[in-house]
Scaffold this motif. Structure first.
Motif, PDB file in Angstrom:
ATOM      1  N   GLY A  17       0.787  -1.219   0.000  1.00 29.35           N
ATOM      2  CA  GLY A  17       0.000   0.000   0.000  1.00 29.35           C
ATOM      3  C   GLY A  17       0.820   1.270   0.000  1.00 29.35           C
ATOM      4  N   LEU A  18       1.954   1.257   0.692  1.00 29.41           N
ATOM      5  CA  LEU A  18       2.809   2.439   0.746  1.00 29.41           C
ATOM      6  C   LEU A  18       3.438   2.765  -0.609  1.00 29.41           C
ATOM      7  N   GLN A  19       3.394   1.829  -1.539  1.00 31.36           N
ATOM      8  CA  GLN A  19       3.989   2.035  -2.857  1.00 31.36           C
ATOM      9  C   GLN A  19       2.960   2.482  -3.900  1.00 31.36           C
ATOM     10  N   GLN A  20       1.716   2.692  -3.502  1.00 31.37           N
ATOM     11  CA  GLN A  20       0.673   2.988  -4.489  1.00 31.37           C
ATOM     12  C   GLN A  20       0.956   4.272  -5.268  1.00 31.37           C
ATOM     13  N   GLU A  21       1.272   5.352  -4.573  1.00 34.70           N
ATOM     14  CA  GLU A  21       1.489   6.622  -5.268  1.00 34.70           C
ATOM     15  C   GLU A  21       2.689   6.532  -6.200  1.00 34.70           C
ATOM     16  N   ARG A  22       3.753   5.873  -5.757  1.00 33.34           N
ATOM     17  CA  ARG A  22       4.923   5.702  -6.612  1.00 33.34           C
ATOM     18  C   ARG A  22       4.570   4.872  -7.841  1.00 33.34           C
ATOM     19  N   ALA A  23       3.770   3.826  -7.664  1.00 36.95           N
ATOM     20  CA  ALA A  23       3.345   3.007  -8.803  1.00 36.95           C
ATOM     21  C   ALA A  23       2.527   3.832  -9.791  1.00 36.95           C
ATOM     22  N   LEU A  24       1.636   4.654  -9.263  1.00 34.96           N
ATOM     23  CA  LEU A  24       0.836   5.521 -10.127  1.00 34.96           C
ATOM     24  C   LEU A  24       1.734   6.420 -10.968  1.00 34.96           C
ATOM     25  N   GLU A  25       2.721   7.035 -10.334  1.00 36.09           N
ATOM     26  CA  GLU A  25       3.606   7.944 -11.059  1.00 36.09           C
ATOM     27  C   GLU A  25       4.402   7.204 -12.133  1.00 36.09           C
ATOM     28  N   LEU A  26       4.920   6.019 -11.794  1.00 31.56           N
ATOM     29  CA  LEU A  26       5.714   5.266 -12.757  1.00 31.56           C
ATOM     30  C   LEU A  26       4.890   4.853 -13.975  1.00 31.56           C
ATOM     31  N   ILE A  27       3.622   4.578 -13.757  1.00 29.46           N
ATOM     32  CA  ILE A  27       2.747   4.164 -14.851  1.00 29.46           C
ATOM     33  C   ILE A  27       2.230   5.367 -15.630  1.00 29.46           C
ATOM     34  N   LEU A  28       1.870   6.430 -14.913  1.00 33.71           N
ATOM     35  CA  LEU A  28       1.232   7.577 -15.561  1.00 33.71           C
ATOM     36  C   LEU A  28       2.209   8.446 -16.340  1.00 33.71           C
ATOM     37  N   LYS A  29       3.395   8.668 -15.787  1.00 38.89           N
ATOM     38  CA  LYS A  29       4.297   9.656 -16.391  1.00 38.89           C
ATOM     39  C   LYS A  29       4.640   9.336 -17.846  1.00 38.89           C
ATOM     40  N   PRO A  30       5.089   8.130 -18.169  1.00 36.74           N
ATOM     41  CA  PRO A  30       5.392   7.862 -19.586  1.00 36.74           C
ATOM     42  C   PRO A  30       4.148   7.881 -20.468  1.00 36.74           C
ATOM     43  N   ALA A  31       2.996   7.475 -19.919  1.00 38.37           N
ATOM     44  CA  ALA A  31       1.769   7.474 -20.720  1.00 38.37           C
ATOM     45  C   ALA A  31       1.338   8.897 -21.059  1.00 38.37           C
ATOM     46  N   ILE A  32       1.420   9.799 -20.083  1.00 40.35           N
ATOM     47  CA  ILE A  32       1.042  11.189 -20.330  1.00 40.35           C
ATOM     48  C   ILE A  32       2.080  11.877 -21.209  1.00 40.35           C
ATOM     49  N   ALA A  33       3.346  11.580 -21.003  1.00 42.95           N
ATOM     50  CA  ALA A  33       4.382  12.142 -21.859  1.00 42.95           C
ATOM     51  C   ALA A  33       4.163  11.737 -23.311  1.00 42.95           C
ATOM     52  N   GLU A  34       3.704  10.518 -23.539  1.00 46.74           N
ATOM     53  CA  GLU A  34       3.422  10.058 -24.896  1.00 46.74           C
ATOM     54  C   GLU A  34       2.256  10.838 -25.502  1.00 46.74           C
ATOM     55  N   LEU A  35       1.228  11.117 -24.703  1.00 45.12           N
ATOM     56  CA  LEU A  35       0.104  11.918 -25.198  1.00 45.12           C
ATOM     57  C   LEU A  35       0.568  13.317 -25.589  1.00 45.12           C
ATOM     58  N   ILE A  36       1.438  13.906 -24.782  1.00 47.95           N
ATOM     59  CA  ILE A  36       1.915  15.255 -25.066  1.00 47.95           C
ATOM     60  C   ILE A  36       2.811  15.257 -26.302  1.00 47.95           C
ATOM     61  N   ALA A  37       3.618  14.220 -26.477  1.00 50.44           N
ATOM     62  CA  ALA A  37       4.444  14.115 -27.680  1.00 50.44           C
ATOM     63  C   ALA A  37       3.567  14.010 -28.918  1.00 50.44           C
ATOM     64  N   ARG A  38       2.484  13.255 -28.807  1.00 45.74           N
ATOM     65  CA  ARG A  38       1.542  13.142 -29.928  1.00 45.74           C
ATOM     66  C   ARG A  38       0.874  14.486 -30.195  1.00 45.74           C
ATOM     67  N   ARG A  39       0.588  15.221 -29.118  1.00 50.83           N
ATOM     68  CA  ARG A  39      -0.011  16.553 -29.265  1.00 50.83           C
ATOM     69  C   ARG A  39       0.927  17.495 -30.006  1.00 50.83           C
ATOM     70  N   GLU A  40       2.195  17.475 -29.622  1.00 52.17           N
ATOM     71  CA  GLU A  40       3.149  18.359 -30.273  1.00 52.17           C
ATOM     72  C   GLU A  40       3.321  17.999 -31.754  1.00 52.17           C
ATOM     73  N   ALA A  41       3.319  16.712 -32.057  1.00 50.84           N
ATOM     74  CA  ALA A  41       3.427  16.285 -33.443  1.00 50.84           C
ATOM     75  C   ALA A  41       2.213  16.739 -34.245  1.00 50.84           C
ATOM     76  N   ALA A  42       1.031  16.667 -33.632  1.00 43.54           N
ATOM     77  CA  ALA A  42      -0.190  17.100 -34.315  1.00 43.54           C
ATOM     78  C   ALA A  42      -0.173  18.605 -34.545  1.00 43.54           C
ATOM     79  N   ARG A  43       0.363  19.351 -33.581  1.00 42.41           N
ATOM     80  CA  ARG A  43       0.439  20.811 -33.736  1.00 42.41           C
ATOM     81  C   ARG A  43       1.373  21.177 -34.885  1.00 42.41           C
ATOM     82  N   VAL A  44       2.486  20.487 -34.992  1.00 45.78           N
ATOM     83  CA  VAL A  44       3.423  20.760 -36.076  1.00 45.78           C
ATOM     84  C   VAL A  44       2.786  20.426 -37.433  1.00 45.78           C
ATOM     85  N   ALA A  45       2.070  19.300 -37.457  1.00 43.36           N
ATOM     86  CA  ALA A  45       1.447  18.870 -38.708  1.00 43.36           C
ATOM     87  C   ALA A  45       0.335  19.808 -39.168  1.00 43.36           C
ATOM     88  N   SER A  46      -0.318  20.445 -38.169  1.00 44.62           N
ATOM     89  CA  SER A  46      -1.433  21.342 -38.520  1.00 44.62           C
ATOM     90  C   SER A  46      -0.930  22.733 -38.914  1.00 44.62           C
TER      91      SER A  46
END
Length: 295
Positions: free
Chosen positions: A266-295
């Protein structure tokens, strides 16, 4: 879903413990230097506190089932309109529900009321939703389809009840018997509208206590994180890559229980969330930046 204006969310019922996930999301946004537009699911309830009490009394007299878990208690069409508009243009309209006396005093309104509808801030990087219906799918409304990333937070049911009873009595001024009646009244809607959402999420976090919670109505304390395990499950359709090797290396005491499931202290829950969320959200933002350049 939108490449230019991504939407991420947490879905979890009242008392599920979504606040832990919210803190993890906020830290990830800060680490990635992202500006998020925050949307609370409670803002889309159809009734303020007094209106809800009158509506519940009418339903009781008629022998009808009614709860805020179900679509009739919410403005889900308006929520979907907001998500659609944000995905298209990065804007939309929301409000706040004033749960606590302190926030009501700050707004100059009675507790249990809504603030006026207002536009979201300009130039946000993504929208972050937290509430009851992030994975809702109905005949006329489909909230889940607008989510680029959706996390489910769901404790075992007795723990959920303990957390709700403690929060609603200590923070919101309800009597224990009122909370008990609410739990019983909303159970059909919990089964019909809340539970199915966890099959539509990318990943679920389920907290399991390691102490006795057999009578949640008599529990005096919420089990502490160190008295719990957290089951993390990646659904088959998950848009998040499950890097179990990294998670097992970074989370002491973690182990993999099934092919798409791992367990962490249980004490590792927040750390697990961060490890899982950070690369997933970074990927969304990278896709956003690519879409902005393309538009």
């Amino acid at each position: 879903m939108s490449a230019l204006h991504p939407i991420v969310g947490i879905t979890g019922s009242s008392g599920a413990g979504t606040s832990t996930a919210v803190k993890a999301f906020n830290r990830v946004f800060e680490q990635l230097q992202l500006r998020a537009a925050f949307v609370e699911g409670d803002a889309f309830h159809a009734y303020d506190r007094e209106q809800l009490r009158r509506t519940l009394e009418r339903a009781r007299i008629r022998g009808e089932n009614f709860s805020l878990f179900g679509p009739s208690g919410n403005l889900l069409e308006r929520l979907e309109q907001l998500l659609r508009e944000y995905g298209e243009s990065g804007t939309g309209t929301t409000r706040h529900y004033l749960h606590l006396q302190a926030e009501a005093d700050a707004a100059g309104q009675p507790v249990g009321t809504f603030t006026p509808w207002e536009r979201l801030p300009q130039d946000t990087d993504l929208l972050f939703y937290e509430g009851l219906h992030g994975g809702y799918v109905g005949e006329d409304v489909n909230i889940a389809r607008h989510m680029d990333l959706l996390i489910g937070v769901v404790p075992v049911i007795n723990l959920e009840w303990i957390q709700k009873i403690r929060r609603d009595t200590a923070e919101r001024g309800y009597q224990p018997e009122e909370v008990r009646r609410t739990i019983l009244r909303r159970m059909p809607d919990y089964v019909d509208y809340i539970v199915p959402q966890y099959s539509r999420t990318d990943v679920n976090f389920q907290r399991v206590p390691l102490v006795d919670t057999s009578n949640p109505l008599d529990a005096r304390e919420i089990p502490r994180p160190e008295e719990s395990l957290v089951v993390i499950h990646f659904n088959a359709h998950s848009r998040i890559r499950a890097d179990f090797e990294l998670l097992l290396d970074e989370l002491p005491g973690a182990f993999q229980s099934q092919a798409q499931t791992m367990v962490v202290p249980g004490l590792q829950q927040e750390r697990a969330l961060e490890l899982i969320l950070k690369p997933a959200i970074a990927e969304l933002i990278a896709r956003r930046e690519a879409a902005r350049v393309a538009s």
